[in-house]
Scaffold this motif. Structure first.
Motif, PDB file in Angstrom:
ATOM      1  N   ARG A   1      91.671 -28.691   4.573  1.00 23.70           N
ATOM      2  CA  ARG A   1      92.733 -29.698   4.658  1.00 23.70           C
ATOM      3  C   ARG A   1      92.222 -30.848   5.512  1.00 23.70           C
ATOM      4  O   ARG A   1      91.888 -30.646   6.683  1.00 23.70           O
TER       5      ARG A   1
ATOM      6  N   GLY B   1      92.259 -35.030   6.832  1.00 21.21           N
ATOM      7  CA  GLY B   1      92.906 -36.325   7.032  1.00 21.21           C
ATOM      8  C   GLY B   1      91.880 -37.344   7.504  1.00 21.21           C
ATOM      9  O   GLY B   1      90.880 -36.984   8.118  1.00 21.21           O
TER      10      GLY B   1
ATOM     11  N   ILE C   1     104.812 -40.916   6.833  1.00 23.96           N
ATOM     12  CA  ILE C   1     104.158 -40.132   5.788  1.00 23.96           C
ATOM     13  C   ILE C   1     102.907 -40.870   5.332  1.00 23.96           C
ATOM     14  O   ILE C   1     102.979 -42.011   4.863  1.00 23.96           O
ATOM     15  N   ALA C   2     101.739 -40.234   5.480  1.00 22.27           N
ATOM     16  CA  ALA C   2     100.486 -40.866   5.086  1.00 22.27           C
ATOM     17  C   ALA C   2     100.262 -40.668   3.590  1.00 22.27           C
ATOM     18  O   ALA C   2     100.489 -39.574   3.068  1.00 22.27           O
TER      19      ALA C   2
ATOM     20  N   VAL D   1      98.391 -39.778   0.179  1.00 20.07           N
ATOM     21  CA  VAL D   1      97.410 -38.727  -0.096  1.00 20.07           C
ATOM     22  C   VAL D   1      96.528 -39.167  -1.267  1.00 20.07           C
ATOM     23  O   VAL D   1      97.036 -39.593  -2.305  1.00 20.07           O
ATOM     24  N   SER D   2      95.207 -39.076  -1.085  1.00 23.40           N
ATOM     25  CA  SER D   2      94.274 -39.491  -2.133  1.00 23.40           C
ATOM     26  C   SER D   2      94.310 -38.509  -3.293  1.00 23.40           C
ATOM     27  O   SER D   2      94.774 -37.374  -3.139  1.00 23.40           O
TER      28      SER D   2
ATOM     29  N   LYS E   1      94.709 -36.883   3.275  1.00 27.39           N
ATOM     30  CA  LYS E   1      95.733 -37.730   3.899  1.00 27.39           C
ATOM     31  C   LYS E   1      95.071 -38.915   4.577  1.00 27.39           C
ATOM     32  O   LYS E   1      94.136 -38.731   5.353  1.00 27.39           O
TER      33      LYS E   1
ATOM     34  N   ALA F   1      95.589 -42.564   6.845  1.00 30.82           N
ATOM     35  CA  ALA F   1      96.367 -43.574   7.565  1.00 30.82           C
ATOM     36  C   ALA F   1      95.451 -44.746   7.871  1.00 30.82           C
ATOM     37  O   ALA F   1      94.353 -44.559   8.390  1.00 30.82           O
TER      38      ALA F   1
ATOM     39  N   VAL G   1     101.934 -40.607  12.787  1.00 33.07           N
ATOM     40  CA  VAL G   1     101.720 -40.126  11.417  1.00 33.07           C
ATOM     41  C   VAL G   1     101.895 -38.600  11.395  1.00 33.07           C
ATOM     42  O   VAL G   1     101.419 -37.895  12.274  1.00 33.07           O
TER      43      VAL G   1
ATOM     44  N   TRP H   1     100.598 -35.808  10.429  1.00 29.12           N
ATOM     45  CA  TRP H   1      99.364 -35.252   9.881  1.00 29.12           C
ATOM     46  C   TRP H   1      99.543 -33.807   9.408  1.00 29.12           C
ATOM     47  O   TRP H   1      98.808 -33.336   8.547  1.00 29.12           O
TER      48      TRP H   1
ATOM     49  N   LEU I   1      95.918 -29.583   9.829  1.00 31.87           N
ATOM     50  CA  LEU I   1      94.665 -30.033   9.210  1.00 31.87           C
ATOM     51  C   LEU I   1      93.497 -29.207   9.724  1.00 31.87           C
ATOM     52  O   LEU I   1      93.486 -28.762  10.874  1.00 31.87           O
TER      53      LEU I   1
END
Lengths: 282, 282
Positions: free
Chosen positions: A63, A65, A95-96, A98-99, A104, A106, A137, A139, A142
């Motif tokens: 996971r 970010g 809320i960041a 997401v690719s 995630k 920011a 953010v 996150w 992660l």
């Protein structure tokens, strides 16, 4: 000397700062590994290394970010296919976006009014922007938070390293010319002054393989990254070729480790990722 | 509310600032043309363009000075053969070292204790360092003062453009990928907000000619500089190849326009210089 009103305002400011730092600590406690990617000079491929490191870790099921702390040239969103995305308010914070590969992100870029708006900010404002992205953010949990620092050793980098005392370390990216090698030394000194372990040096654009004749040319110089690493007693993580195909993936929004996994660049990159993972532990 | 002592200190500060600004104005009045070289991203060859522009103008008999305002990565001294030089106090201010080709150079690098010392400075300190280099260096009578700005649109660039309202304009350097093209747009917006005319865009590392087979490869992309120039209504000054020989001259301290005047890079560069001189007038 100050008035009673000044005192009251200072008290409020102090309480707000403490709350912010507590929130930051809570959020960062849920992140297993924090790795910053930095460079002495810009344009050496620092963001390219960050997004491909993120993509390689995500491909292994981690996971991940990414905090794009390069406020003046926030290029991570474009490189991860998130150009034009926006930050939104959620129940537990910002809320960041997401690719497509589940990362995630920011970035200051999400807050700018248009693509051609420059961030003309004085130091204190920049610091508060980064502090907010880190602490507000959402996150979540992660395995890795990667931080793409701006080039050099300025306000933003100082702020991030001061706010993240539990950072696993920094990866330093360079190209193999003498001028860049010299500024890498400054980055190593900077990281050590901030008590951030140096995970190692990545040499980017080390050579070019002509697609017409297959001959290899050193574009900028040879062996500079390895030499600086050995002189300063930090690990050398590996060399990456300048690959026009990899450069294209920066614009397309798909990191080359995912897009061309069999390319020489992707293979060299996976060796580098392995060393970074070994350094920070599981 | 403040005490009498605060007031007195503020008064002294104010007087000092006015004296400094007067001195700056006097020195700058003796400089015919002031041109800043900037880039949205680092590593695109901004300093390479600055030193070769300086060398090309000096070769034409012009009196040239360079202010290296890139505090985090002050590479101009090395590129002009002044590595390790120092600033000295003279009768009329600080004496700037002079390069073998006769170019006066002021750089933060001359003030740093060692090559591997990073400049870990907060914004206000950086601004005052630049202000001092501009106002206290004995530039004398110059035809051109070139200012190598740091990448991006931060404190240093703001300070220089605010202190030099009579600036002839800025040259913006980029490489031809989409990400860099995007940040060039930010630089144009920034220059316009600061009322600095945009002299034009230089595209560096546009292509590579293989020394083994002679074939041309576009390393990062194609035509981005020209496209941004046309979209935003600013002049396109020209393209420069990535030339490993030119890259070597950055490390050797001799600009390539002087070292390899017959190379493709030097020829392309002279065309660019001609356009800049035409823009600022005589």
């Amino acid at each position: 000397m100050s008035t009673g009103m000044d005192e009251a305002r200072k008290g409020e400011d102090f309480v707000r700062r403490v709350e912010e730092l507590n929130q930051l600590r809570e959020r960062m406690d849920r992140v297993k590994h924090k790795v910053a990617v930095m460079s002495g000079k810009g344009g050496v491929g620092k963001s390219l290394v960050t997004v491909n490191l993120a993509a390689a870790l995500a491909a292994e099921g981690k996971r991940v970010g990414v905090l794009d702390a390069d406020l003046h040239s926030p290029t991570v969103p474009r490189m991860l296919g998130l150009k034009g995305a926006r930050l939104e308010a959620g129940e537990n914070g910002i809320i960041a976006p997401v690719s497509p590969s589940g990362i995630k992100v920011a970035s200051m870029d999400f807050l700018l009014p248009s693509q051609d708006s420059p961030v003309i900010w004085r130091g204190p404002l920049k610091m508060s922007a980064i502090r907010q992205l880190l602490s507000e953010v959402d996150w979540g949990d992660l395995d890795y938070l990667l931080i793409d620092l701006p080039p050099g050793t300025g306000d933003e980098s100082l702020t991030v390293l001061q706010l993240l005392p539990g950072i696993d370390g920094v990866v330093i990216v360079t190209i193999p010319n003498e001028v860049s090698g010299q500024v890498v030394e400054k980055s190593i000194t900077f990281a050590r002054q901030m008590n951030a372990p140096v995970i190692g040096i990545v040499e980017n654009m080390s050579y070019f393989v002509c697609p017409h004749c297959g001959e290899k040319t050193h574009l900028f110089g040879e062996g500079v990254g390895e030499r600086v690493a050995s002189t300063r007693g930090v690990p050398f993580l590996g060399s990456l070729p300048l690959d026009p195909e990899a450069a294209k993936t920066s614009d397309s929004g798909r990191p080359f480790v995912a897009e061309n996994p069999e390319s020489a660049a992707a293979k060299a990159f996976r060796e580098i990722v392995k060393k970074i993972v070994d350094f920070v532990g599981d």
